[in-house]
Scaffold this motif. Sequence first.
Motif, PDB file in Angstrom:
ATOM      1  N   GLY A 161      -3.960  -8.329 -28.773  1.00  0.00           N
ATOM      2  CA  GLY A 161      -2.515  -8.174 -28.699  1.00  0.00           C
ATOM      3  C   GLY A 161      -1.837  -9.167 -27.779  1.00  0.00           C
ATOM      4  O   GLY A 161      -2.454  -9.768 -26.896  1.00  0.00           O
ATOM      5  N   ILE A 162      -0.525  -9.312 -27.973  1.00  0.00           N
ATOM      6  CA  ILE A 162       0.287 -10.176 -27.113  1.00  0.00           C
ATOM      7  C   ILE A 162       0.307  -9.625 -25.693  1.00  0.00           C
ATOM      8  O   ILE A 162       0.293 -10.378 -24.715  1.00  0.00           O
ATOM      9  N   ALA A 215      -2.859 -10.647 -23.853  1.00  0.00           N
ATOM     10  CA  ALA A 215      -2.828 -12.083 -23.588  1.00  0.00           C
ATOM     11  C   ALA A 215      -1.844 -12.400 -22.467  1.00  0.00           C
ATOM     12  O   ALA A 215      -2.099 -13.276 -21.622  1.00  0.00           O
ATOM     13  N   THR A 216      -0.717 -11.681 -22.437  1.00  0.00           N
ATOM     14  CA  THR A 216       0.275 -11.900 -21.380  1.00  0.00           C
ATOM     15  C   THR A 216      -0.259 -11.446 -20.033  1.00  0.00           C
ATOM     16  O   THR A 216      -0.077 -12.129 -19.013  1.00  0.00           O
ATOM     17  N   ALA A 217      -0.923 -10.303 -20.016  1.00  0.00           N
ATOM     18  CA  ALA A 217      -1.524  -9.826 -18.765  1.00  0.00           C
ATOM     19  C   ALA A 217      -2.524 -10.847 -18.229  1.00  0.00           C
ATOM     20  O   ALA A 217      -2.576 -11.133 -17.021  1.00  0.00           O
ATOM     21  N   ARG A 218      -3.326 -11.425 -19.120  1.00  0.00           N
ATOM     22  CA  ARG A 218      -4.304 -12.425 -18.708  1.00  0.00           C
ATOM     23  C   ARG A 218      -3.613 -13.683 -18.179  1.00  0.00           C
ATOM     24  O   ARG A 218      -4.033 -14.254 -17.162  1.00  0.00           O
ATOM     25  N   ARG A 219      -2.581 -14.125 -18.870  1.00  0.00           N
ATOM     26  CA  ARG A 219      -1.872 -15.326 -18.427  1.00  0.00           C
ATOM     27  C   ARG A 219      -1.237 -15.105 -17.053  1.00  0.00           C
ATOM     28  O   ARG A 219      -1.298 -15.974 -16.167  1.00  0.00           O
ATOM     29  N   LEU A 220      -0.647 -13.934 -16.851  1.00  0.00           N
ATOM     30  CA  LEU A 220      -0.013 -13.652 -15.564  1.00  0.00           C
ATOM     31  C   LEU A 220      -1.051 -13.556 -14.452  1.00  0.00           C
ATOM     32  O   LEU A 220      -0.822 -14.035 -13.344  1.00  0.00           O
ATOM     33  N   ALA A 221      -2.190 -12.944 -14.753  1.00  0.00           N
ATOM     34  CA  ALA A 221      -3.256 -12.886 -13.756  1.00  0.00           C
ATOM     35  C   ALA A 221      -3.745 -14.285 -13.396  1.00  0.00           C
ATOM     36  O   ALA A 221      -4.004 -14.592 -12.232  1.00  0.00           O
ATOM     37  N   PHE A 236       6.361 -15.750 -22.137  1.00  0.00           N
ATOM     38  CA  PHE A 236       6.611 -14.632 -21.226  1.00  0.00           C
ATOM     39  C   PHE A 236       6.367 -15.063 -19.780  1.00  0.00           C
ATOM     40  O   PHE A 236       7.172 -14.767 -18.884  1.00  0.00           O
ATOM     41  N   ALA A 237       5.251 -15.743 -19.555  1.00  0.00           N
ATOM     42  CA  ALA A 237       4.905 -16.155 -18.199  1.00  0.00           C
ATOM     43  C   ALA A 237       5.964 -17.086 -17.615  1.00  0.00           C
ATOM     44  O   ALA A 237       6.319 -16.970 -16.429  1.00  0.00           O
ATOM     45  N   HIS A 277      -1.640 -16.410 -27.285  1.00  0.00           N
ATOM     46  CA  HIS A 277      -1.566 -17.185 -26.058  1.00  0.00           C
ATOM     47  C   HIS A 277      -0.275 -18.003 -25.991  1.00  0.00           C
ATOM     48  O   HIS A 277       0.279 -18.208 -24.901  1.00  0.00           O
ATOM     49  N   GLU A 278       0.208 -18.455 -27.135  1.00  0.00           N
ATOM     50  CA  GLU A 278       1.468 -19.199 -27.155  1.00  0.00           C
ATOM     51  C   GLU A 278       2.643 -18.294 -26.786  1.00  0.00           C
ATOM     52  O   GLU A 278       3.555 -18.703 -26.058  1.00  0.00           O
TER      53      GLU A 278
END
Length: 262
Positions: free
Chosen positions: A27-28, A31-37, A237-238, A231-232
């Motif tokens: 899910g988005i 992926a967003t949680a991972r990018r923010l981390a 979001f990030a 991821h895009e």
Amino acid sequence: MTTQTSPAQSTASTRTAVVTGAASPRGIGRATARRLASDGWAVAVLDLDGDASQATAEELTDEFGVPARGFTADVTDEASVDAAVAAVERDLPVIGGLANIAGVTSPTRFFETTLEEWNRIMTINATGTYVVTKRVASVMRDNGYGRIVNMSSVSAIRGGGVFGGVPYSAAKAAILGFTRALARELGPVGITVNSVTPGVVDTDIRAGSTTPELEAKLSADVPVGRQATVHEIAALFAFLLREEAGYITGATYDINGGSHIS
């Protein structure tokens, strides 16, 4: 444990980002949680599946070395959201960001829809965004700082025509109005509010309601010839959640591979 760093860590490391709908493996939200981390945020993973939320949070801490916790939350239920956010306040650094990503879709044609389905789609997507935002924004208001990014859809702009039907398009359009009005109200207290309108994305949100032929057609109808990756969308979001995006508010960011010109 592997710790990754990035230039954004210096501004994010003392704040927590709350991400809803973040437990689905493809899910988005996840992926967003991972990018923010990876950017150095502490992360609160909120999802209806509490076990999956906690497992996701543990992965974030193990991989990126940031504080992360997973919480059970039904975004449509005020008591559930209140309990989850109270736990975030207790266990993690001060909340600085909110990514409202939890949602559902439905391809049902208008005359085949029922009031029950209409209410379900509207409640999870639009009301859920309201419930979570009201609780989290109250924390941000007290601290004088916040970044809120809401998930809408290209369907809200085009009036469907991708996958989701009338209830989904209506719910996602409601989020656009909500975002703009809230941005106007919260700007003076240091909170920005923006929305993202993805086109077709390669996720599991359509699971059980699609076919390989439909997926191929969805890709072929996009000028760049493919679906977006999670991821895009997460990268956008990030960006909007960063401190440096403080002069962007009330905006709608299209990320659809050129779908508006097709």
